[in-house]
Design an enzyme around this catalytic site. Sequence first.
Site, PDB file in Angstrom:
ATOM      1  N   ARG B  51      78.738   2.219  53.156  1.00 22.50           N
ATOM      2  CA  ARG B  51      79.820   2.531  54.099  1.00 22.50           C
ATOM      3  C   ARG B  51      79.844   4.032  54.349  1.00 22.50           C
ATOM      4  O   ARG B  51      80.659   4.752  53.769  1.00 22.50           O
ATOM      5  CB  ARG B  51      81.164   2.078  53.541  1.00 22.50           C
ATOM      6  CG  ARG B  51      81.267   0.579  53.327  1.00 22.50           C
ATOM      7  CD  ARG B  51      82.715   0.137  53.303  1.00 22.50           C
ATOM      8  NE  ARG B  51      82.840  -1.151  52.611  1.00 22.50           N
ATOM      9  CZ  ARG B  51      82.984  -1.276  51.294  1.00 22.50           C
ATOM     10  NH1 ARG B  51      83.056  -0.205  50.528  1.00 22.50           N
ATOM     11  NH2 ARG B  51      83.084  -2.458  50.746  1.00 22.50           N
ATOM     12  N   ASP B  53      80.490   7.668  55.855  1.00 19.66           N
ATOM     13  CA  ASP B  53      81.673   8.291  56.455  1.00 19.66           C
ATOM     14  C   ASP B  53      81.374   8.815  57.857  1.00 19.66           C
ATOM     15  O   ASP B  53      80.215   8.908  58.263  1.00 19.66           O
ATOM     16  CB  ASP B  53      82.142   9.477  55.599  1.00 19.66           C
ATOM     17  CG  ASP B  53      82.939   9.018  54.380  1.00 19.66           C
ATOM     18  OD1 ASP B  53      83.501   7.917  54.414  1.00 19.66           O
ATOM     19  OD2 ASP B  53      82.974   9.787  53.390  1.00 19.66           O
ATOM     20  N   ARG B 209      77.640  14.193  48.446  1.00 17.09           N
ATOM     21  CA  ARG B 209      78.170  15.412  49.065  1.00 17.09           C
ATOM     22  C   ARG B 209      78.754  16.365  48.020  1.00 17.09           C
ATOM     23  O   ARG B 209      78.650  17.589  48.164  1.00 17.09           O
ATOM     24  CB  ARG B 209      79.215  15.046  50.125  1.00 17.09           C
ATOM     25  CG  ARG B 209      78.580  14.430  51.376  1.00 17.09           C
ATOM     26  CD  ARG B 209      79.608  13.805  52.298  1.00 17.09           C
ATOM     27  NE  ARG B 209      80.616  14.777  52.712  1.00 17.09           N
ATOM     28  CZ  ARG B 209      81.702  14.443  53.425  1.00 17.09           C
ATOM     29  NH1 ARG B 209      81.907  13.184  53.769  1.00 17.09           N
ATOM     30  NH2 ARG B 209      82.558  15.372  53.769  1.00 17.09           N
TER      31      ARG B 209
END
Lengths: 271, 271
Positions: B51, B53, B209
């Site tokens: 999923r 972002d 990230r």
Amino acid sequence: MERNILLTIAYDGTDFCGWQRQPAVRTVQGVLEEALTKVCRTEIRLNGTSRTDAGVHALGQRASFKGDFGIPTDRLARAVNNLLSAAQTYRTKSSDVRILDAVEVDKGFHARFDSRGKRYRYVILNRPQADLFRRNYVYHVKEPLDVERMRAAAALIEGTHDFSCFQSSGGTPRETTVRTVYSLRVEPRDDGEIWIEIAGDGFLYNMVRIIAGTLTEVGLGRKSPADIPLILAEGRRQQAGHTAPAEGLYLVEVFYDNRNEREAAIHGKED
Amino acid sequence: MERNILLTIAYDGTDFCGWQRQPAVRTVQGVLEEALTKVCRTEIRLNGTSRTDAGVHALGQRASFKGDFGIPTDRLARAVNNLLSAAQTYRTKSSDVRILDAVEVDKGFHARFDSRGKRYRYVILNRPQADLFRRNYVYHVKEPLDVERMRAAAALIEGTHDFSCFQSSGGTPRETTVRTVYSLRVEPRDDGEIWIEIAGDGFLYNMVRIIAGTLTEVGLGRKSPADIPLILAEGRRQQAGHTAPAEGLYLVEVFYDNRNEREAAIHGKED
């Protein structure tokens, strides 16, 4: 006291409906004039050198404007760029237009009328697979291009000619369709890119994109270099190649004579 | 008869509010399900592997779906891609999402549950000047990064750990925060790019990230490689580095065990 300012501007044309201000749509001139008007606290109107179309990019567009305002010339670029970045939504967190340089020039200087010519780059991606991430930045041509044929054709386009055959209807009417192409080079690059670099004293509406489309057809074998002199002589748009798409086109630089460039530099340092 | 289809998907995340379907916003899953539903003439619901972002890109996302429909599996990708391109407005004349491959897999196969791991790439542009044309595709870091320090820190992140320290709140709750990072490499590339390549059996919310942000701080000298074991041991998000921006992140590939990959290939050929 009124100053006359020359700007050097870069932009990604993808999200702009071209350079020229229009009501209700996002244009480079419109976005810059709005930001400059805020920063200078007085209504600013820009004289751009090249009215690039929607999707066309610029590495070195030039525009000039006159105004009597407080902010020093050497702080203009940063102030406007900060304002533009702050205004971005998620999808362009950093701005898609930037002022690279701002210098004061003599009162009589005009970015477009004093321009002595321009250099454009047209970028072709010549390989079977498209590049999803460059779809707005190159013209994807699947079939292999013959660079030597393109170069032979390019050599016949260089020089002074009546370029009516390489002009789309819908542009500003010109007194003459005679232009001089100083140089037209076809250069293979890495990753299947082919760069068409063209410099000239002026360009008719869509001239660079039609030349890029014509050279592409020569590279594909659909036209021959020997056709170029006939196309130029007959001056009929239908005989030239297709108009290559906007996303492959970059305005690289605008030429001015040395006097203005030198004065611009001097005035810039004085501020 | 019902088929179970595994898709390989690439997308430019810039104009998407992420992968997952949401009302009233443009998402990759939403756009693909709409196109697949038209092409298959039956309601399609996708099971995506990752999923991603808003702003995150994919070179090899995977998603599976089941359905009883007419179009042969080997014609699905082209049919959907044509539909997606036709739907584009000017600014993305060619689509920003593409199905690269569609193969039939065995009934029990599920793109997410059967995944054995993933590989992500995080792209940093490390030079003083930003690149206007790559603003949505790289993380621009002006100050010079020390790649050797980043590599020393990366080596300490590889392996099996509790990665709570590299997890943002807001993700799907997991039974365990223990994951295995198979490899974490820091590779300088041309033009000032630095690629962080990470492969693992699974990733917590924002894990890649936050690792990229932490390695960046190590490269800038704000953190030391020696801090990594402590950060991992304490398991507190505040001790790790910042969450590097979405635009630098690419989902490169999803791993499946050989059985499924082999069956997928076989079924694909049969169609």
